[in-house]
Write a protein that holds these residues in place. Structure first.
Motif, short mmCIF file in Angstrom:
data_model
loop_
_atom_site.label_atom_id
_atom_site.label_comp_id
_atom_site.label_asym_id
_atom_site.label_seq_id
_atom_site.Cartn_x
_atom_site.Cartn_y
_atom_site.Cartn_z
N GLY A 8 -25.40 11.38 -25.00
CA GLY A 8 -24.86 11.22 -23.66
C GLY A 8 -23.39 11.62 -23.68
N LYS A 9 -22.75 11.52 -22.55
CA LYS A 9 -21.34 11.92 -22.48
C LYS A 9 -20.56 10.92 -21.62
N CYS A 10 -19.24 10.98 -21.83
CA CYS A 10 -18.36 10.17 -21.00
C CYS A 10 -17.27 11.09 -20.47
N GLY A 14 -11.72 14.07 -14.33
CA GLY A 14 -12.12 15.31 -13.66
C GLY A 14 -13.47 15.32 -12.98
N GLU A 15 -14.23 14.19 -13.04
CA GLU A 15 -15.54 14.22 -12.37
C GLU A 15 -15.37 14.50 -10.87
N HIS A 16 -16.36 15.04 -10.27
CA HIS A 16 -16.41 15.49 -8.87
C HIS A 16 -15.50 16.70 -8.64
N ALA A 17 -14.20 16.61 -9.07
CA ALA A 17 -13.31 17.76 -8.85
C ALA A 17 -13.83 19.00 -9.59
N ARG A 131 -26.15 21.80 -6.87
CA ARG A 131 -24.74 21.41 -7.06
C ARG A 131 -24.62 20.66 -8.38
N ALA A 132 -24.28 21.38 -9.44
CA ALA A 132 -24.07 20.71 -10.73
C ALA A 132 -23.11 21.53 -11.56
N SER A 133 -22.09 20.88 -12.06
CA SER A 133 -21.21 21.59 -12.99
C SER A 133 -21.89 21.55 -14.37
N PRO A 134 -21.44 22.40 -15.30
CA PRO A 134 -22.05 22.35 -16.64
C PRO A 134 -21.46 21.26 -17.54
N THR A 135 -20.65 20.33 -16.98
CA THR A 135 -19.93 19.35 -17.82
C THR A 135 -20.87 18.52 -18.69
N ASP A 136 -21.85 17.86 -18.06
CA ASP A 136 -22.70 16.95 -18.81
C ASP A 136 -23.51 17.68 -19.87
N THR A 137 -24.10 18.80 -19.46
CA THR A 137 -25.00 19.51 -20.37
C THR A 137 -24.24 20.18 -21.51
N PRO A 198 -27.89 7.98 -8.30
CA PRO A 198 -28.22 9.38 -8.59
C PRO A 198 -27.04 10.32 -8.35
N THR A 199 -26.77 11.17 -9.34
CA THR A 199 -25.62 12.08 -9.26
C THR A 199 -25.71 12.99 -8.02
N GLY A 200 -26.91 13.54 -7.78
CA GLY A 200 -27.09 14.49 -6.67
C GLY A 200 -26.62 13.89 -5.35
N THR A 280 -16.73 6.37 -14.56
CA THR A 280 -17.02 7.62 -15.26
C THR A 280 -18.32 8.21 -14.76
N GLY A 281 -18.33 9.51 -14.49
CA GLY A 281 -19.53 10.15 -13.96
C GLY A 281 -19.48 10.16 -12.44
N ALA A 282 -20.63 10.03 -11.83
CA ALA A 282 -20.70 10.22 -10.38
C ALA A 282 -20.20 9.03 -9.57
N GLY A 283 -20.18 7.82 -10.13
CA GLY A 283 -19.72 6.64 -9.39
C GLY A 283 -20.78 6.10 -8.44
C1 MEV Z 1 -21.53 13.76 -13.22
O1 MEV Z 1 -21.60 13.25 -14.53
C2 MEV Z 1 -20.28 14.55 -13.01
C3 MEV Z 1 -20.07 15.10 -11.61
O2 MEV Z 1 -18.80 15.76 -11.64
C4 MEV Z 1 -21.17 16.05 -11.20
C5 MEV Z 1 -21.15 17.36 -11.96
O3 MEV Z 1 -20.15 17.69 -12.63
O4 MEV Z 1 -22.18 18.09 -11.85
C6 MEV Z 1 -19.98 13.98 -10.57
#
Ligand code: MEV
Length: 326
Positions: A8-10, A14-17, A131-137, A198-200, A280-283
């Motif tokens: 997993g990740k933390c 920068g999340e959402h932005a 709508r998904a950034s590549p951050t988590d993956t 849910p993040t979405g 942390t994450g989507a909130g």
């Molecule tokens: C979710 O872990 C992070 C967000 O920035 C969504 C994303 O980056 O796809 C909320």
């Protein structure tokens, strides 16, 4: 039979932005998802008949990425992550599935972590309505401390670029490895509110807010500036500065409506023993994170405030194939 693990990740800041091209910094954590796949007579997931529509990440990896047309598979999932909690459980699931399927179909062949990160991102985007950034993956696949940004980031080692057509237009991100000193006297303590989010849905909520009130873009830009300051502190090993950037980031996240009373109460409980604390994450529920030199103390504070704590080293390894158990 093949087995694989993805962490997993933390997200530190920068999340959402990051969905709008601003930088984000994330680290992989100790806990993650382990998947075991084996050939079988019928499609089974966790001992039950596999229903593809209920598992979009797994079916996207099977059908759209691998175009798997072999014999049915029995799939077992062991997760050490709270789900829908901002710890990248779906990214870890997609990556572990991709890695296990790679090993099953190409036994012994080296796992290409960049291809794996791309696969995972495609599965996330598919499940998050584009709508998904590549951050988590990327963080789960590569491991360590990862910077994701709309632009190349100076001082970080560029790894690959990702592109996605989203409902808000075409987006590209540069994915880099942060150059940071060895950090062994500071831990992350995650605190789960117990509320799945849910993040979405959260990402769509921020998109709606920005359409209705374009002034809120100031908050997104501020998160970008805070992330750059936090990354600088991190690369200098100045952990007090990292904590301050986390606190500042949380205030901006609150201003875009992604915090909630349960997150606020865990953050308040952890504050006294933390260098910094934020969602942390989507909130909207999910987890908060504390950066601390007193992990046990913070875990106790989180528990007393009604949360479920998880202590992690500052960053750990990425996705990997696991050896067969004899
Ligand atoms: C979710 O872990 C992070 C967000 O920035 C969504 C994303 O980056 O796809 C909320």
């Amino acid at each position: 039979m093949a087995r694989a693990f993805a962490p997993g990740k933390c997200i530190l800041f920068g999340e959402h932005a990051v969905v709008y091209g601003q930088p984000a910094v994330a680290v992989s954590i100790n806990a993650g998802v382990e998947i075991c796949v084996k050939r079988s007579d019928s499609w089974v997931l966790e001992g039950m008949p596999f229903e593809p529509s209920r598992h979009p990440h797994i079916s996207h990896i099977l059908d759209d990425i691998f175009q798997y047309s072999g014999v049915p598979l029995e799939i077992d999932v062991k997760s050490g992550l709270f789900s829908a909690a901002g710890l990248g459980s779906s990214a870890a699931l997609s990556n572990a599935m991709g890695a296990a399927l790679h090993e099953l179909t190409n036994p012994g062949e080296k796992l290409d972590l960049i291809s794996l990160a791309r696969m995972g991102h495609s599965a996330e985007a598919n499940a998050q309505k584009g709508r998904a950034s590549p951050t988590d993956t990327a963080t789960s696949a590569l491991g360590g401390c990862i910077v994701v940004s709309g632009n190349r980031v100076k001082g970080a080692e560029h790894v690959f670029d990702a592109k996605l057509e989203t409902p808000d237009g075409s987006r590209t991100w540069s994915i880099s490895r942060a150059v940071i000193p060895e950090i062994d006297d500071v831990w992350l303590v995650l605190g789960f509110t117990g509320i799945g989010s849910p993040t979405g849905k959260m990402v769509a909520g921020v998109s709606k807010l920005l359409k209705e009130d374009p002034q809120k873009m100031v908050e997104i830009e501020a998160i970008g500036a805070i992330t750059n300051a936090g990354l600088k502190a991190l690369s200098e090993g100045h952990m007090e500065g990292v904590g301050e950037a986390m606190d500042a980031c949380h205030e901006r996240l609150r201003n875009i409506g992604v915090s909630c009373p349960e997150l606020e109460s865990l953050i308040t409980a952890a504050k006294g023993h933390s260098l910094g604390a934020k969602l942390t994450g989507a909130g909207g529920g999910g987890c908060m994170v504390s950066l601390t030199r007193e992990p046990k103390r913070v875990a106790e504070c989180i528990e007393i405030a009604g949360g479920r704590p998880l202590i992690s080293k500052f960053s750990s390894g990425g996705a990997r194939i696991l050896k067969q158990e004899n």
